[in-house]
Design a protein around this motif. Structure first.
Motif, PDB file in Angstrom:
ATOM      1  N   ARG A   1      24.207  23.995  51.005  1.00 15.93           N
ATOM      2  CA  ARG A   1      25.142  22.872  51.011  1.00 15.93           C
ATOM      3  C   ARG A   1      26.553  23.420  51.207  1.00 15.93           C
ATOM      4  O   ARG A   1      27.041  24.211  50.418  1.00 15.93           O
ATOM      5  CB  ARG A   1      25.044  22.095  49.696  1.00 15.93           C
TER       6      ARG A   1
ATOM      7  N   VAL B   1      30.016  19.721  60.722  1.00 18.29           N
ATOM      8  CA  VAL B   1      28.996  18.772  60.261  1.00 18.29           C
ATOM      9  C   VAL B   1      27.748  18.848  61.138  1.00 18.29           C
ATOM     10  O   VAL B   1      26.622  18.913  60.644  1.00 18.29           O
ATOM     11  CB  VAL B   1      29.569  17.330  60.257  1.00 18.29           C
TER      12      VAL B   1
ATOM     13  N   CYS C   1      25.850  22.103  60.623  1.00 21.73           N
ATOM     14  CA  CYS C   1      25.064  22.013  59.386  1.00 21.73           C
ATOM     15  C   CYS C   1      23.779  21.230  59.635  1.00 21.73           C
ATOM     16  O   CYS C   1      22.686  21.650  59.249  1.00 21.73           O
ATOM     17  CB  CYS C   1      25.878  21.335  58.277  1.00 21.73           C
TER      18      CYS C   1
ATOM     19  N   CYS D   1      26.048  18.840  54.429  1.00 20.43           N
ATOM     20  CA  CYS D   1      27.491  19.009  54.589  1.00 20.43           C
ATOM     21  C   CYS D   1      28.242  17.979  53.749  1.00 20.43           C
ATOM     22  O   CYS D   1      27.927  16.782  53.792  1.00 20.43           O
ATOM     23  CB  CYS D   1      27.879  18.890  56.056  1.00 20.43           C
TER      24      CYS D   1
ATOM     25  N   VAL E   1      29.899  27.938  60.441  1.00 24.00           N
ATOM     26  CA  VAL E   1      28.659  27.600  59.726  1.00 24.00           C
ATOM     27  C   VAL E   1      27.650  28.731  59.859  1.00 24.00           C
ATOM     28  O   VAL E   1      26.995  29.121  58.881  1.00 24.00           O
ATOM     29  CB  VAL E   1      28.082  26.264  60.261  1.00 24.00           C
TER      30      VAL E   1
END
Lengths: 327, 327, 327, 327
Positions: free
Chosen positions: A6, A27, A30, A37, A280
């Motif tokens: 997360r 986002v 993820c 996210c 990410v």
């Protein structure tokens, strides 16, 4: 360090075009890698207050082209205190966040480095500021857009300057860095560019303006960075020139905050998309304390500490080009 | 009055987008009707100095979309003297000019009326100013473009205002007339609009800003005309609000001269094309002392004297709409 | 007719810039007058399916400058059937809606008139279409924006046309109405404009292009409305000219759907704000079956039936101006 | 090789934004170094016809922000013949030109290389094309501007696409290179990007569009490069999808020549200024047969022969980013 499942994302410091595109990219990356996210509102202040929102791939539809930041931004004095950072960490633990992407400038990164030292919390930085004053990337998010905004405004000012044979002093943003002034000045065909990095001296400016008029130019634009070294602000500069070159009718225009807004350029959108994915991927690879950036059109990483310390030197060749262009 | 065979055209006063399109139209209409067209540089000052240029249909290629004025503009103190106007008339006689098209605002038309009285020289006026403060036309040349420029700039400022929950005071042009402020304010969705025509009072503004925040708005834009009735300038207004509404973080942006420049909107280009043709046709029909304008989408004429005297009332319905929009 | 306490708003037919500004205005006017406002998605189809959303003053923050429509739009074959309209009415009754604001073109108004006849349901129309082909208003929502979009695109095309001495055929929107072609053509300085209202004849166009080249123009733009009377589409026209005027290198550009999108101009935003307020006020005054519009810069009303039947005649003076401009 | 005292400059091949800024830079650099500068109209064809113009620093005032090229451009079949090139050389000798700056693409450079071999005439190339398909520079002049033009147009199309839940196929320029499609596609948030370098297969596209709709996207944009590998043009692609995915309402938009025009971005203006100076400095240093370019934000040189042969590989990382963004 356990598995990252997360990831939080925030925007911090002054906003810049491309921040929304970067949020969208974080986002979607993820979602692609099946991590959750969480958006954090108002930067570190929202972190302290637990102002969180769950973000899915669909939450960020149609924001790639929007200026500003849907997560808002704010300065946080509280985060400068140990107490504030403790609250922030407690919120992260409570909401089971495992890592953080911070989109902002060097002030935001400094906060991140301290926080990481205290709590070993994984952090990746994305450089988002119109000033382009960050080491470890050729371009910060929003810089390219701000240049276009400034140049388009100066193009309009030139219309009226040349219709009236006037001299305009145009102040652009960039308090400690002359990137916008230098590039927008060359791009707008300015007769003179005053930047913090260079003390050209006021006398030299007068000489240059006299030369320019002798060369047959009937109107002129001088681009001034907010914090130029002359020690005078743009209104004082204008007055100084009016007193010393009475043949000039002088006007001032301060472009101001519009330079921070507007739809990002294609360059900034693409850059934001690339940096968000990389941020990410780094976290998922258990990397931390890095800033993602661009060099030679490749995505690179720099340690956050270096990014804060290092300066971003102005391109002296461009100063020379500017000089030649005003022949 | 003999036959009109050679027509002069000039731009006078502050420049505005669409002036070039109007010059082009006058020149092409002259060519169409086989009259000669002479451009006069720098308005009445160029008339006095005999700064003339012959213009053919091809001289005005590719200027319809350019801001500013290829004929330049200037203020002329000399033309306010009988001596100056005499020189101007001598130049017109010497160059065998039979009539004049003056593109400008009411100051320029006043000069034209006096000149016509003294020398019986045929003059037609085309209203060119971004302020829209001229009687006898619903739109002056450049007004529509200036509105779009202002609204686009405020859109950008709103991006950063809403990202930081800030209150922005944005000053737009229009020294004696609130047209730009009122229309750009409604167009940009401003929370409050301050114009010279209306003294809303500072207390009312504070109430309105409080109401707006209570209604859940976290950021706000107040659009202020240069010469609003409060007697305070935009920086003082901002300070006044900061002192009385400390919960607001206030910023100021003065849009300035960029509002005068830029490529004209389609509306201004079409208007300029229509007015330029009509001006030439009137002169060829031996009409004089008229201003061409737009009413109900038709080209109409008004006597220059009326155009100068009459005001152009602000649309009170729009003030009411603005009020409703900030619910 | 009872008291109007809950008003529905929808967008129908092809979208146009300013529709969001009109939705915002209707919603805020409802809030101001303390009526509830319900958004209906996808026009009449959403009405049939009961696809409704409650809208408060805050629901429409920051949409005044967005193209498209947040309520979406769609064509509805089902609403052409009695059965479909019955379902629609049942939904309105069930959700206790008392009146409807329909933002759209004449197709949408026709549906509204039939619906009103069958169910006595109060309806006010707001003209939203880029084509400007509606009787009872000098401007439809989106028309001014579409003109600017077209003119800016043609400005870009002219850059490359004049660099290569080429002839460009540029097709703009407007299937049955030549408003965009005529105004954008004059605004872009087109050498020739082909519109559905006028059959100028292909031979006349060839003559005009020959004349233009003889007059020293090395590049040319011909603006063509989608449905021009020549019976040939823009590609066939280009081929026809290439065969008959081999000295020309001909290119075609179809501007297409980008003309429907983009941030609305200040004019369209202000118009939308004024019309939305008036629509709500009319309903609250128990008026129905009217379209709100603009005439001589005043908000006026026309019966929906008239609005559908009446045409909106092209401005022949402008055709003449266009002719003179291509001297 | 004697001293270089008179330098010719021309634009050749398809025009691109920034060409005028490059001409201005070459002219001003010549003035700075006290060399004469001669403009050659219409590329190699003007060289053959001796269509020359003397350019001073003032000749290039106010062109930095103009699209197109004041020197015009053209293709020249005659220059492909030995006879034609001989005439060109005779003109250069007659007018005492000592060197040539050619602003154009690889076709223009090929002509330059042959000419240099035959006549030992000093030539420096500046890469000017929107396609970015030239080896030896990270960016060609006009590419950055074309990306912004494409992205702004697609933003507008998205407004209408999302209002109607439609699927749009948007064709962008780039016959042999997918740079514009890939970058504008990522920048515009396209759901799918089809480029010549990659044969993704039509089935894969159908799968991707199905996935996108299942993921809750109601509208979609597919960006297609002119010469994509599917072998189908954009209209056939649209039809293919309509037949195989009948749930989609499909539309096509071909952006076309507007991508070549418009005011250059700040990036392109600065790049043009830097490359123009370097080109002149190289010639004055008796260098020849080089192309100036940008790498890692530094001005570099490549031999013209390499520049022609070498390709400019597409960024595969960006394809991956695009894939992740459409999650």
């Amino acid at each position: 360090m356990g598995k990252i499942k997360r990831i939080g994302v925030m925007t911090s410091g002054g906003d810049s075009p491309g921040m929304n595109a970067a949020i969208r990219s974080v986002v979607r990356a993820c979602a692609y890698y099946r991590a959750e996210c969480i958006g954090i509102y108002r930067g570190y202040q929202g972190l302290i207050e637990g102002d969180f929102v769950s973000l899915t791939a669909r939450s960020v539809n149609n924001i790639i082209n929007k200026g500003g930041t849907i997560l808002k931004s704010a300065r946080s004095d509280e985060f400068r205190t140990k107490e504030g950072r403790k609250k922030a960490h407690e919120n992260l633990v409570e909401h089971e966040l495992h890592a953080l992407v911070v989109i902002g400038g060097d002030g935001s990164f400094t906060g991140g480095v301290i926080f990481n030292k205290e709590f070993k919390f994984p952090i990746i930085g994305i450089p988002g500021t119109i000033d382009n004053d960050i080491f470890g990337t050729s371009h910060t998010l929003g810089y390219d857009t701000a240049l276009n905004t400034a140049v388009e405004a100066i193009d309009k000012i030139r219309d009226t300057a040349s219709s009236h044979n006037r001299l305009f002093f145009v102040e652009v943003m960039g308090r400690d860095a002359g990137f916008i002034a230098l590039n927008a000045g060359v791009g707008a065909g300015a007769e003179e560019i005053l930047i913090p990095e260079e003390d050209l001296g006021l006398k030299r400016m007068l000489e240059s303006l006299k030369k320019s008029r002798r060369a047959g130019k009937s109107s002129s634009i001088v681009v001034v960075a907010e914090g130029d070294k002359s020690g005078k602000n743009v209104y004082e500069l204008a007055q100084y020139v009016e007193e010393n070159l009475p043949e000039y009718e002088v006007r001032v225009s301060v472009l101001g905050h519009m330079q921070r807004g507007g739809a990002p350029s294609c360059f900034d959108r693409v850059l934001a998309s690339r940096l968000g994915v990389k941020a990410v991927e780094l976290l998922l690879d258990n990397e931390t304390n890095l800033m993602v950036g661009l060099k030679n059109n490749e995505v690179i990483t720099t340690s956050l500490e270096e990014a804060i310390k290092g300066g971003h030197a102005i391109n002296m060749e461009l100063l020379r080009v500017s000089d030649i262009m005003t022949t």
